[in-house]
Every structure is written in structure tokens, then in C-alpha cells.
Design an enzyme around this catalytic site. Structure first.
Site, PDB file in Angstrom:
ATOM      1  N   ASP A 201      -1.276  -6.440   7.352  1.00  0.00           N
ATOM      2  CA  ASP A 201      -2.006  -5.505   8.284  1.00  0.00           C
ATOM      3  C   ASP A 201      -3.447  -5.594   7.902  1.00  0.00           C
ATOM      4  O   ASP A 201      -3.838  -6.338   7.136  1.00  0.00           O
ATOM      5  CB  ASP A 201      -1.499  -4.109   8.197  1.00  0.00           C
ATOM      6  CG  ASP A 201      -1.298  -3.768   6.693  1.00  0.00           C
ATOM      7  OD1 ASP A 201      -2.153  -4.283   5.994  1.00  0.00           O
ATOM      8  OD2 ASP A 201      -0.936  -2.642   6.281  1.00  0.00           O
TER       9      ASP A 201
ATOM     10  N   ASP B 297      -6.706  -3.037   6.810  1.00  0.00           N
ATOM     11  CA  ASP B 297      -7.266  -2.008   6.268  1.00  0.00           C
ATOM     12  C   ASP B 297      -8.602  -1.553   6.117  1.00  0.00           C
ATOM     13  O   ASP B 297      -9.456  -2.494   5.737  1.00  0.00           O
ATOM     14  CB  ASP B 297      -6.584  -1.790   4.736  1.00  0.00           C
ATOM     15  CG  ASP B 297      -5.126  -1.968   4.442  1.00  0.00           C
ATOM     16  OD1 ASP B 297      -4.483  -1.286   5.549  1.00  0.00           O
ATOM     17  OD2 ASP B 297      -4.625  -2.458   3.583  1.00  0.00           O
TER      18      ASP B 297
ATOM     19  N   ASP C  69      -4.755   0.441   9.091  1.00  0.00           N
ATOM     20  CA  ASP C  69      -4.865   1.711   8.378  1.00  0.00           C
ATOM     21  C   ASP C  69      -6.453   2.024   8.042  1.00  0.00           C
ATOM     22  O   ASP C  69      -7.300   1.522   7.835  1.00  0.00           O
ATOM     23  CB  ASP C  69      -4.234   1.694   6.796  1.00  0.00           C
ATOM     24  CG  ASP C  69      -2.881   1.346   6.899  1.00  0.00           C
ATOM     25  OD1 ASP C  69      -2.108   1.757   7.980  1.00  0.00           O
ATOM     26  OD2 ASP C  69      -2.050   0.830   5.879  1.00  0.00           O
TER      27      ASP C  69
END
Length: 507
Positions: free
Chosen positions: A339, A341, A431
Site C-alpha cells: 500500500d 502511506d 493510508d
């Protein structure tokens, strides 16, 4: 490099016991005498490399003398290094081969002193700044208790595996599924040690004296070295429970406990979960299944950069002076991640409030927000810092799935898609965390990782400095006060450590 004003904070500690006393190994190359410069390398890493070289028949001296023929340094400024050598009291510095660590690495790989090439040499330059302290070339990085603190002595963690460290990661993951925290941490520490080695491991003798390698780890390594495989790891990989839990936890929003519950109900595939009428998925899990094909694939650095441009443009449209930082593995120089961040803040205290919500709304208006879970700030300074490394920090944050279009990619980077897929976009997990500016440096350090680096840095702070460190703050328990920091460098200085670059934190 640490400023002179900070140097008094660095307490001198006893030099670690030399790994492998001289004379225990046969010297095969009498024409070469090596001296390893401790600065930048760290005392524990230097001790290990000394032992490694001696096991291969090299003569390595722990003290600089006229017997030394090859001086090996790692990441040192040429001018400062030569200035130190000139002031060391040697009769003839010009006769020395002053070499980069690459010569040592090449020699360890070949098992003999390789021919010195131009690329190995550190050229003579006039000194830029004097780094001498008390007549000695300083080892600013305090390297104590080598068997404990991975973050301090592994100065540059190589991203490629030297012995298949993936197998240790799988054993760690299996231990986590079994709620065995001790073995899980032990395998992850061992993987970090092996990643930091300068060359491949070809025999168990090469790892004697290394920290954090327990009997289980050595047994696995021995199997791989002898048979080219690990029967223990193959046993884990073929275990039905491990396979099911690994599959289930690959879904966004599914943790080990939920995965275990599904396994105990006799479910073994994602299709079975979706077909089970008695399972009520929460909103995050539904999104995880809906976009599973996309978000289970790795995210490339090019995709991460494209997302940074999108979010930065969105944030600056709302607040031109907003600050956005890409964190996680991509900040550490990794090419792929699971992912992306980001930290988002404002240069003025309090101005960050409401910014994250406005960014989310803007992304929704642009049609690229596929999923969002927003969590407000719950920071309570009376309960910080936390000793629990696993505890999620309390800053305002949101967990997103964003739609990344093919046309938003720059350069040669393309979307990570399945072969033959014609769709021009993919879903990516993002995120976004919004700390106040006075906590920003601590959040940046914590969210950059790696997990092992952060764990041991916090342990070092607690055990060696009497301080508590987490994503929010650094607290001096002796003085009973929070230590301010406007940058990561400030935090390292408070701890009496030399600053470690993000790309050196891949422990």
C-alpha cells in the site's frame, strides 16, 4: 553527521569483545593486512566483518599501525578520512591502500583479496571539516549490546536477500498465526541480520558470533545450505491451516483472529466465505473482497509517485502551505509495497484540523475515492508514549482505496495489471495520517519503518537512555519531560545516535 553541540551527549562505552580473537584462524594472505574504520560502520558490524574476514584467512588488525596495508571505510567523506589518517602517527600514509567497503565485499565473495580497481579507491582530497574527537576517529553511532539492537549496528540493510530470508519471514508469519510472539520476533530479527550481510552465506561457520540467530534459525539455514531447501519451511507451507490463514489475511480488513474463526468453521477459500450466508462482512471487508484482485497485487514506486502527485495537488488546492510526505517502504527506497502511506500536516499548530476531511471530500468529488474509513484523533498526552509497539497511533487518519488511472502515471511506469486486462485503471490502498506539526517528526520516523528498525530503536531508547519513544513523542523518564523535535535528526540527537538515513532502515 552530528553537530558538535550534540557530541557531549554521546557517552563512551566499552568496545565490544572482538569477534574471533586473532590467531584462531589460519592466515592465508600474509601480504595483506586489513584495518576496518569504525565510523559509519559501527563497532558491532565492524566486529562481525572482522570475524568474517579472519574466517576466510585474512589478517585483520583492530588497531591502526604501520603493519596495515589496506584501510577499508564505509560511507566516509574522503577529505575527513585522509585528514584523520595523516594525523594518526603512521610513518608513511601514502603507501596505504585506502579503499571503499566494495573492495572488502568483493574480496569476501571471492574468498581472497581481489585486485584493487579504481572504483575501490577513496581518492586523496583536502579535508572539508575535522572530525577528530580526543585524537580518535569518532564512532558517533553508539553500538552497544549487539545481540539486542538491530537498528543501531545494521548501518545499511541490503534489500536483496543473501540466504533466502523469505523462508524466515514465512516462519515468523506462521508463529504470528499461532500467537507465538517470541518465535515470531526471533525469526524476524534473524531475517534482518541475514539481510545486512555483505555477501551470501555459504557455510554455517560464516555466521558464528552473529547476534539474533537462535538454534531454530541455524537449523533452517543448515538445511538450506546442505539440501537447497528447508523441510521445516516446506512443512509449514503445506499446512492447510497456514495456507488458509495466509489467504484470508490477504483480504483488506481481515486480521488473524477473523481468519482463524473462518478456518474453524471449515472454510478454506475466498469463494466459500462469500457463499457462506451466516458470515456478515463489515464495510472494510466488503471493500477488500470487491477490490481484491487489485489491492492484493504489489504497488510499484511509479504508482506511489503518481498517487503522491494526486494527493499533493488536492491538498494544495485546499491549503497551499500544507505538507505531504510519502512514508513507509517507498521512503526507504523500496521498489514495491502493498500500500502507500502519507503524512499530511500544516506548518501552524491547529491548522491541520479539518484538512483531512476536506481532502477526502475533494477526492470523492474527483471520482477517484472508492472506499474511505475515517478515524478522528484520540491523542492523550497523559497516556503517551506507549510501550506497546503494536499499538496503532492516535492521530487522525483515514484508510482509503483510490482509483488510479493509466493516464496519471509518469515516465515509463505503468499500472500493475493482469496480462490481457484492458481496464485502464486499478484500485490502490492508501493510508493518510494527519499529525499536528509538533508531533510530525515522531510520526515521520514511526511511519517510515521498517517495523524491526522502529521496534529496536524504541527498545534502545528505553533500555539505554531511560526514555520512551513512539509515533507521538519522546519522553525522558529521568527528567520527566517531553523532548521537542522538529526533525528526525533531532530525535536521533536526543538519543545520542548518529542520524540514520531512511534507505538504511530496511531491517
Amino acid at each position: 553527521m552530528i553537530h558538535a553541540s550534540i557530541l557531549p551527549r554521546v557517552k563512551k562505552r566499552p568496545r565490544p569483545v572482538e569477534a574471533g580473537a586473532r590467531g584462531q584462524e589460519e592466515v592465508k594472505f600474509n601480504e595483506v593486512t586489513v584495518y576496518l574504520v569504525e565510523r559509519k560502520m559501527g563497532s558491532s558490524r565492524r566486529s562481525f566483518l572482522t570475524s568474517l574476514a579472519r574466517s576466510k584467512g585474512f589478517r585483520v588488525e583492530y588497531a591502526l599501525s604501520d603493519e596495515v596495508t589496506h584501510v577499508v571505510a564505509e560511507d566516509n567523506q574522503a577529505g575527513a578520512l585522509w585528514a584523520w589518517l595523516r594525523g594518526s602517527g603512521l610513518r608513511d600514509v601514502s603507501r596505504l591502500q585506502v579503499l571503499d567497503i566494495s573492495w572488502f565485499t568483493d574480496s569476501m565473495r571471492e574468498g581472497r583479496p581481489v585486485t584493487v580497481e579504481t572504483r575501490h579507491c577513496i581518492p586523496v582530497r583536502e579535508p572539508v571539516v575535522s572530525l577528530s574527537v580526543g585524537g580518535h576517529f569518532p564512532a558517533i553511532c553508539v553500538c552497544v549490546f549487539a545481540r539486542v539492537y538491530m537498528c543501531v549496528f545494521n548501518r545499511e540493510i541490503i534489500l536483496e536477500n543473501n540466504l533466502n530470508t523469505d523462508v524466515l519471514e514465512e516462519l515468523a508469519e506462521n508463529s504470528e498465526f499461532n500467537e507465538s510472539k517470541g518465535p515470531c520476533l526471533a525469526f524476524r530479527r534473524a531475517a534482518s541480520v541475514l539481510k545486512s550481510l555483505p555477501s551470501a552465506v555459504h557455510c554455517l561457520g560464516a555466521i558464528q558470533g552473529l547476534p539474533c540467530l537462535g538454534e531454530h534459525t541455524k537449523a533452517v539455514m543448515e538445511e538450506i545450505l546442505i539440501f537447497g531447501r528447508s523441510f521445516k519451511v516446506e512443512e509449514v507451507q503445506s499446512d492447510e491451516r497456514y495456507q488458509a490463514l495466509k489467504l484470508f489475511t490477504s483480504v483488506f480488513g481481515v486480521g488473524p483472529k477473523t481468519a482463524e474463526k473462518w478456518y474453524r468453521r471449515g472454510l478454506r477459500s475466498l469463494k466459500e466465505i462469500l457463499a457462506e450466508p451466516n458470515i456478515q462482512l463489515n464495510r472494510m471487508q466488503r471493500a477488500g473482497f470487491l477490490y481484491y484482485r487489485d489491492i492484493s497485487k504489489a504497488v510499484s514506486k511509479a504508482e506511489a509517485k503518481a498517487l503522491r502527485s494526486i494527493i499533493e495537488e488536492t491538498a494544495h488546492w485546499i491549503a497551499p502551505d500544507s505538507i505531504l510526505a510519502l512514508t513507509g517502504g517507498f521512503r526507504r527506497g523500496k521498489e514495491y509495497g502493498h500500500d502507500v502511506d502519507f503524512l499530511l500536516t500544516m506548518p501552524e499548530m491547529g491548522k491541520e484540523k479539518g484538512l483531512l476531511v476536506r481532502v477526502i471530500d475533494r477526492l470523492r468529488d474527483q471520482g477517484i475515492l472508492l472506499y474511505c474509513e475515517h478515524q478522528g484523533s484520540t491523542v492523550d498526552m497523559s497516556k503517551l508514549p506507549s510501550r506497546r509497539f503494536e499499538a496503532m497511533d492516535h492521530f487522525e487518519k483515514c484508510f482509503l482505496i483510490l482509483r488510479l488511472e493509466e493516464g496519471q502515471m509518469e515516465g515509463d511506469g505503468g499500472l500493475q495489471k493482469d496480462p490481457g486486462e484492458s481496464r485502464g485503471w486499478r484500485a490502490v490502498r492508501v493510508d493518510l495520517v494527519a499529525p499536528p506539526v509538533d508531533h510530525y517528526a515522531f510520526a515521520l520516523l514511526g511511519w517510515t519503518g521498517s517495523r524491526q528498525f522502529e521496534r529496536d530503536l524504541r527498545r534502545f531508547a528505553r533500555k539505554e537512555r531511560g526514555m520512551s519513544l513512539d509515533n507521538h513523542a519522546l519522553y525522558d523518564k529521568t527528567k520527566k519531560l517531553f523532548l521537542p523535535a522538529t526533525s528526525e535528526e533531532d530525535i536521533f540527537a536526543h538519543l545520542g545516535l548518529e542520524y540514520v538515513e531512511p534507505w538504511q532502515r530496511n531491517a
